[in-house]
Write a protein that holds these residues in place. Structure first.
Motif, PDB file in Angstrom:
ATOM      1  N   LEU A 231       4.351   4.498 -15.253  1.00 43.49           N
ATOM      2  CA  LEU A 231       4.858   3.385 -14.441  1.00 43.49           C
ATOM      3  C   LEU A 231       5.392   2.268 -15.329  1.00 43.49           C
ATOM      4  O   LEU A 231       6.454   1.693 -15.050  1.00 43.49           O
TER       5      LEU A 231
ATOM      6  N   ALA B 216       2.451   1.709  -3.496  1.00 39.51           N
ATOM      7  CA  ALA B 216       1.444   2.186  -4.448  1.00 39.51           C
ATOM      8  C   ALA B 216       1.123   3.659  -4.209  1.00 39.51           C
ATOM      9  O   ALA B 216       0.992   4.435  -5.167  1.00 39.51           O
ATOM     10  N   GLU B 217       1.032   4.058  -2.955  1.00 37.74           N
ATOM     11  CA  GLU B 217       0.739   5.452  -2.629  1.00 37.74           C
ATOM     12  C   GLU B 217       1.853   6.374  -3.108  1.00 37.74           C
ATOM     13  O   GLU B 217       1.599   7.412  -3.724  1.00 37.74           O
ATOM     14  N   ARG B 218       3.084   5.988  -2.842  1.00 41.51           N
ATOM     15  CA  ARG B 218       4.216   6.839  -3.231  1.00 41.51           C
ATOM     16  C   ARG B 218       4.418   6.877  -4.744  1.00 41.51           C
ATOM     17  O   ARG B 218       4.885   7.867  -5.275  1.00 41.51           O
ATOM     18  N   MET B 219       4.062   5.806  -5.417  1.00 40.06           N
ATOM     19  CA  MET B 219       4.218   5.752  -6.876  1.00 40.06           C
ATOM     20  C   MET B 219       3.008   6.340  -7.599  1.00 40.06           C
ATOM     21  O   MET B 219       3.020   6.479  -8.818  1.00 40.06           O
ATOM     22  N   SER B 220       1.972   6.710  -6.860  1.00 42.45           N
ATOM     23  CA  SER B 220       0.734   7.186  -7.481  1.00 42.45           C
ATOM     24  C   SER B 220       0.882   8.547  -8.146  1.00 42.45           C
ATOM     25  O   SER B 220      -0.032   8.981  -8.842  1.00 42.45           O
ATOM     26  N   THR B 221       2.000   9.204  -7.964  1.00 38.53           N
ATOM     27  CA  THR B 221       2.223  10.467  -8.681  1.00 38.53           C
ATOM     28  C   THR B 221       2.446  10.218 -10.171  1.00 38.53           C
ATOM     29  O   THR B 221       2.389  11.150 -10.961  1.00 38.53           O
TER      30      THR B 221
ATOM     31  N   GLU C 159       1.322   8.203 -13.737  1.00 39.91           N
ATOM     32  CA  GLU C 159       0.219   7.545 -14.433  1.00 39.91           C
ATOM     33  C   GLU C 159       0.640   6.113 -14.779  1.00 39.91           C
ATOM     34  O   GLU C 159       1.830   5.794 -14.777  1.00 39.91           O
ATOM     35  N   ASP C 160      -0.333   5.261 -15.098  1.00 44.27           N
ATOM     36  CA  ASP C 160      -0.023   3.863 -15.419  1.00 44.27           C
ATOM     37  C   ASP C 160       0.957   3.733 -16.577  1.00 44.27           C
ATOM     38  O   ASP C 160       1.870   2.907 -16.529  1.00 44.27           O
TER      39      ASP C 160
ATOM     40  N   ARG D 140       0.845  -1.205   0.000  1.00 50.06           N
ATOM     41  CA  ARG D 140       0.000   0.000   0.000  1.00 50.06           C
ATOM     42  C   ARG D 140       0.877   1.250   0.000  1.00 50.06           C
ATOM     43  O   ARG D 140       0.604   2.230  -0.707  1.00 50.06           O
ATOM     44  N   SER D 141       1.947   1.232   0.770  1.00 46.11           N
ATOM     45  CA  SER D 141       2.863   2.359   0.857  1.00 46.11           C
ATOM     46  C   SER D 141       3.546   2.614  -0.492  1.00 46.11           C
ATOM     47  O   SER D 141       3.664   3.766  -0.938  1.00 46.11           O
TER      48      SER D 141
END
Length: 142
Positions: free
Chosen positions: A129, A118-123, A125-126, A115-116
């Motif tokens: 990524l 995913a949250e940090r990488m959420s800046t 877009e797919d 979860r951590s």
């Protein structure tokens, strides 16, 4: 030919981003039952068939030396997180298997850590990524 200045700028940016993200994510391990290195061992082991991996495969996925990994695994055996036995296919090798306690501790922390991440990488877009993943793999393969 690669622009040397641009290559250095890209490397510095990549290095700093990785360092800052890694430092932030270390907080995931502050209140858990596993240290970050133990989590890394269990990541490899639990993803392997029958939650069993060769010690050399664990070592190849870690960023520490083989003797350090061996000592870490021995401490994990003492803590009841993994078991260790001789590899029947390699007389000099060892097999590492996650115990139920080790797998349970890993799954508990993996939920929080995933979860951590995913949250940090959420800046990103797919598609960014995917591009980052592919570029990192290209760099690793040389």
């Amino acid at each position: 030919m690669t622009d040397r200045k641009l290559a250095l700028e890209a490397w510095e940016s990549l290095f700093r981003a990785q360092h800052e993200l890694f430092t932030e994510m270390m907080t995931d391990f502050e209140h858990g039952d596993l240290a970050q290195a133990e989590y890394d061992v269990l990541l490899t082991v639990t993803r392997s068939p029958d939650m069993t991996a060769r010690l050399r495969d664990v070592t190849s996925n870690m960023l520490i030396s083989q003797p350090s990994v061996s000592r870490l695994v021995d401490r994990m055996v003492t803590r009841g997180l993994v078991s260790k036995c001789a590899d029947p296919d390699d007389g000099r090798g060892s097999l590492i298997r996650a115990t139920e306690a080790g797998a349970r501790a890993f799954r508990s922390l993996a939920t929080v850590h995933g979860r951590s991440i995913a949250e940090r990488m959420s800046t990103l877009e797919d598609d960014e990524l995917r591009a980052l993943r592919d570029l990192a793999e290209k760099l690793r393969k040389g």
